[in-house]
Design an enzyme around this catalytic site. Structure first.
Site, PDB file in Angstrom:
ATOM      1  N   GLY A 148      47.000  43.521  45.329  1.00 36.76           N
ATOM      2  CA  GLY A 148      47.001  43.495  43.861  1.00 36.76           C
ATOM      3  C   GLY A 148      45.599  43.410  43.275  1.00 36.76           C
ATOM      4  O   GLY A 148      44.705  42.836  43.900  1.00 36.76           O
ATOM      5  N   ARG A 155      49.083  48.652  49.275  1.00 31.33           N
ATOM      6  CA  ARG A 155      49.425  47.542  50.161  1.00 31.33           C
ATOM      7  C   ARG A 155      49.652  47.963  51.619  1.00 31.33           C
ATOM      8  O   ARG A 155      50.165  47.187  52.426  1.00 31.33           O
ATOM      9  CB  ARG A 155      50.664  46.813  49.629  1.00 31.33           C
ATOM     10  CG  ARG A 155      50.395  46.105  48.318  1.00 31.33           C
ATOM     11  CD  ARG A 155      51.525  45.201  47.885  1.00 31.33           C
ATOM     12  NE  ARG A 155      51.238  44.654  46.560  1.00 31.33           N
ATOM     13  CZ  ARG A 155      50.570  43.531  46.332  1.00 31.33           C
ATOM     14  NH1 ARG A 155      50.112  42.829  47.335  1.00 31.33           N
ATOM     15  NH2 ARG A 155      50.343  43.125  45.091  1.00 31.33           N
ATOM     16  N   ASP A 168      45.763  38.484  53.877  1.00 31.04           N
ATOM     17  CA  ASP A 168      46.255  39.509  54.811  1.00 31.04           C
ATOM     18  C   ASP A 168      45.209  40.594  55.054  1.00 31.04           C
ATOM     19  O   ASP A 168      45.017  41.039  56.176  1.00 31.04           O
ATOM     20  CB  ASP A 168      47.519  40.168  54.241  1.00 31.04           C
ATOM     21  CG  ASP A 168      48.770  39.356  54.552  1.00 31.04           C
ATOM     22  OD1 ASP A 168      48.671  38.394  55.349  1.00 31.04           O
ATOM     23  OD2 ASP A 168      49.837  39.681  54.008  1.00 31.04           O
ATOM     24  N   LYS A 202      39.229  38.154  47.810  1.00 27.73           N
ATOM     25  CA  LYS A 202      39.834  38.455  46.513  1.00 27.73           C
ATOM     26  C   LYS A 202      41.223  37.869  46.423  1.00 27.73           C
ATOM     27  O   LYS A 202      41.991  38.006  47.360  1.00 27.73           O
ATOM     28  CB  LYS A 202      39.956  39.976  46.348  1.00 27.73           C
ATOM     29  CG  LYS A 202      40.766  40.390  45.121  1.00 27.73           C
ATOM     30  CD  LYS A 202      41.772  41.491  45.430  1.00 27.73           C
ATOM     31  CE  LYS A 202      42.944  40.973  46.258  1.00 27.73           C
ATOM     32  NZ  LYS A 202      44.053  41.932  46.381  1.00 27.73           N
ATOM     33  N   THR A 203      41.568  37.210  45.393  1.00 29.68           N
ATOM     34  CA  THR A 203      42.944  36.942  44.985  1.00 29.68           C
ATOM     35  C   THR A 203      42.974  36.058  43.750  1.00 29.68           C
ATOM     36  O   THR A 203      42.338  35.010  43.709  1.00 29.68           O
ATOM     37  CB  THR A 203      43.825  36.313  46.093  1.00 29.68           C
ATOM     38  OG1 THR A 203      45.037  35.859  45.480  1.00 29.68           O
ATOM     39  CG2 THR A 203      43.189  35.117  46.762  1.00 29.68           C
ATOM     40  N   ASP A 246      45.421  34.413  42.934  1.00 33.62           N
ATOM     41  CA  ASP A 246      46.216  33.222  43.267  1.00 33.62           C
ATOM     42  C   ASP A 246      45.353  32.043  43.693  1.00 33.62           C
ATOM     43  O   ASP A 246      45.818  30.904  43.686  1.00 33.62           O
ATOM     44  CB  ASP A 246      47.202  33.530  44.401  1.00 33.62           C
ATOM     45  CG  ASP A 246      48.298  34.487  43.966  1.00 33.62           C
ATOM     46  OD1 ASP A 246      48.370  34.782  42.759  1.00 33.62           O
ATOM     47  OD2 ASP A 246      49.069  34.939  44.829  1.00 33.62           O
TER      48      ASP A 246
END
Lengths: 486, 486
Positions: free
Chosen positions: B37, B101, B132, B158-159, B161
């Site tokens: 994402g 993805r 991941d 990166k994220t 979250d």
């Protein structure tokens, strides 16, 4: 740590030259209330009232009624002090007083209003609200006048929907900030669509009667499709036709390898579609008569049967206290995406179609007011006191020439009586301020039309980003105001 | 008319002193791809790579793979030129290249990766992704090393979250901007709740495994309730207990005349609740075995029967291509509000309870990166080239001391192999980078606990407002980073 709340509350706002001349006089006692949904800038109206009142005379008093018009009827109020006004300057929200949707319409309510006004010895009452609340302001004025109560009643044009405007009223407050807040988020989603390459975003936006917000957001972000209620109504597009238009766009883009897109849908769309309108009307009547869907006319039944199962359930189960369908609760964004999915299936289309749903409304009603709304609201409040001082009543506080710099703004007023028209509401003819709809021959809709076809296919997404309070972008106005002011 | 896009694209970003010393050398050929994402700042990673590469040698080449890892496998790429890098600096989105993805895990895919890398004569491959994707970066590095291919593989953390962090990695990029974007909107909604006085807002936020985003937003906005997945899991709270906690809060506030409130719910909450976890597991198994809900164990059946009808339908009907329940599609915000409504009814409560539902996720993944993320990402990219130049591979680009000013930042790296742990995934033991969960003994959760009880009852709502790019507030960091950096 510094916060935007601290920074904005310290920031001074500007008053246009004509208002800066407010003259000294006897102390005034003025009441103010919020009515209807919140809109960014309400606090600055109150701050404008407060500062102007104290410029007139330091002994003046500003009384805030709590929780909307019911605060007046129930005598729930607070005398506003400078220290608390100073904590809310340039901040969003109607939380200083709270708001509500009570309408003052019965003879009993008018009498109560008069009694409270007399008890508090008010020289003026300022009602901050939309079309209904300003209509209400007129009738309160009319009642007081007939009963020889010398309290001037002033309306302030508020609504994020932007449907309270006319040749005199260039823009309602809150529209600027709210449409910018939605555009920020929509712009982000547009770029996400083009990054992730696999979602169709169906975005419902506030605006039940008029589609000004959707139109402004479309000009700010260039989504692939933006439905405009007024056009649907004029062209009598059916639900099937609209679904087919969207499915065409999905298929066309899929053929170009683009399995993503963004669609804006005004909240009120559903009520603009002729056969849905008939269906809702029939459903309301059937419930009242204790009948079921088997008693629908064949036209309404066809429409009902076409709807996705969960929307059918919503129509049948989600009723207000009068048993009416709660139109604003209908998840129009899901209704369209489900029907587009069915239509694609029916066509045997191979387009990949993953819809994601959003509804933006509450997100933008209490934002920090933009520099425009902060100044505009302060001037509207300031002007209201000037109007009370000059014995005007039953008028709306108006500031004109607002596409220009504050130094060029002109205070004015609108005679509310002249703004009233007769309309059928709930089966009765009533005098109301008509909502201003999108002008399909006007410059804003024309600017939209110029881009529409290419935006369906190409990725012309724009991202206006978050509202800025300093730097070169702090004075941006909406495209709507810019185009309408030429 | 000026736009933020134009303004930001012109704005220069800062490199920390150690990186400014990147030495001249032979031209390098480096490939880059986005994975998973989008997160705000991705463009600046690419801009950092580009500028550092050209500082090393003007003949260097940066190749962007299109649409994520699949672009590498399918040889879909573009040589990136300065003019296009200059159009995306400081802008949000992964739309420069697109993302996807696809995971590179099979022997065939590794061989293909190797072939493409050799064909393009890459000196380095930079993978911009989450846990991941960084695990994947390690295994690509490992494969290339075993096959004696001299291409260095670098991961970028990166994220949005925020669950890719450790003692070495202080923060993943995107978390700062995304949590600020959500906090802006949540803050607006909090003030709306207190203005309108009649809605309970149930807000679902992204963060399926970890609740960092919800925790940060809670510290920024002080809602009445914020569920934290890790706490639910640790305390083994059942769905009934959670619903009861919320209903208690609704009743308590109603008794104080407050028929409104705001609740934050992390997307993954549902998976943290023990009996729901069991139910989902059983449902997945039953479908596989062609059985129905009547074959559920009694524990799972009890849980299923407690759920609102529409959520039951969602669990049964909305399946992915493997027939599994699509947990991320579950409208957790509605699940809770429906169950709270039932619980209030069961109690015979007189509390007024009008829930409104929101889900914020896509809204914050492609925002304009905050000043923090803009600088951080540029430095991560710049550092990646320095690592390639110094022959590092199988490492993550790391910048430390980031709670301080850029001049104090320290470039570093993390050996990905050391970050791998063994975890059960889909029934098999795999080596992966573990997601970093909220530390219930850490300073961030402690700060939350300090306010929690009073925030349930009092209206302590805060509104951080929109991200600012100039003025005194442009350098704000998240509370999470601030508290964890002490």
């Amino acid at each position: 740590m510094k916060t935007l709340t601290d920074e904005r509350a310290k920031e001074s706002v500007r008053v246009c030259p004509d208002l800066d001349k407010v003259s000294k006089g006897s102390p005034l006692r003025v009441g103010v209330l919020f009515s209807g949904g919140p809109a960014p800038g309400g606090n600055n109206v109150v701050a404008g009232l407060f500062d102007a009142l104290h410029k007139v005379n330091k002994e003046s008093i500003l009384i805030g009624f709590l929780g909307g018009p019911s605060g007046l009827l129930e005598e729930k109020f607070r005398i506003l002090e400078k220290f608390e006004i100073d904590t809310v300057r340039n901040l969003g929200g109607f939380d200083l007083l709270g708001t509500g949707r009570t309408k003052i319409t019965t003879e009993e309510q008018f009498a109560l209003t008069k009694a409270v006004i007399q008890k508090l010895q008010l020289d003026g009452l300022v009602i901050i609200g939309g079309d209904d609340s300003n209509t209400n302001a007129y009738f309160i004025h009319d009642y007081l006048k007939k009963n020889e109560v010398k309290c001037r009643v002033i309306g302030i044009p508020k609504t994020i929907d932007g449907d309270l405007k006319s040749s005199e009223v260039e823009i309602s407050f809150g529209f600027d900030t709210a449409s910018k807040t939605y555009s920020e988020i929509i712009g982000n989603i547009c770029i996400d669509a083009k990054s992730s390459l696999k979602y169709w975003h169906f975005i419902k936006l506030m605006g039940r009667t008029a589609s000004h917000v959707t139109l402004e957001c479309a000009l700010q972000t260039s989504p692939n499709i933006a439905l405009i209620g007024e056009e649907i109504s004029q062209k009598k597009w059916t639900l099937k036709e609209l679904v087919s238009q969207i499915a065409d766009c999905v298929e066309k883009r899929a053929s170009l390898g683009k399995n993503y897109g963004v669609i804006l849908i005004p909240e009120g769309t559903i009520e603009f579609i002729p056969e849905v309108k008939v269906l809702i009307k029939e459903l309301n009547r059937l419930i009242e008569e204790g009948k079921g869907t088997s008693d629908l006319t064949s036209e309404a039944k066809d429409c009902f049967n076409e709807l996705p199962k969960d929307i059918q359930n919503q129509l049948l189960e989600d009723r207000d206290s009068h048993g009416n369908v709660q139109v604003s609760h209908i998840e129009t964004e899901k209704l369209f995406s489900r029907m587009v999915a069915s239509e694609l299936k029916r066509r045997g289309s191979k387009a990949k179609f993953n819809p994601v749903h959003h509804f933006f409304g509450y997100e933008g009603r209490c934002s920090f007011p933009s520099e425009f709304d902060a100044n505009y609201c302060y001037n509207l409040g300031y002007n209201a006191i000037r109007l009370i001082q000059s014995q005007k009543s039953g008028v709306m506080s108006v500031i004109q020439n607002v596409a220009k710099d504050v130094t060029d703004w002109k205070p004015a007023f609108l005679d509310l009586e002249k703004a009233l028209v007769e309309e059928e509401r709930g089966g009765k003819i009533k005098k109301v301020i008509a909502k201003s709809l999108v002008d399909l021959g006007g410059p804003v809709f024309k600017a939209f039309l110029e881009e529409r076809e290419k935006n369906r296919i190409e990725d012309n997404y724009k991202r206006p980003g978050p509202i800025q309070f300093s730097g070169p972008l702090k004075n941006l106005i909406t495209k709507t105001l810019e185009l309408e002011s030429f």
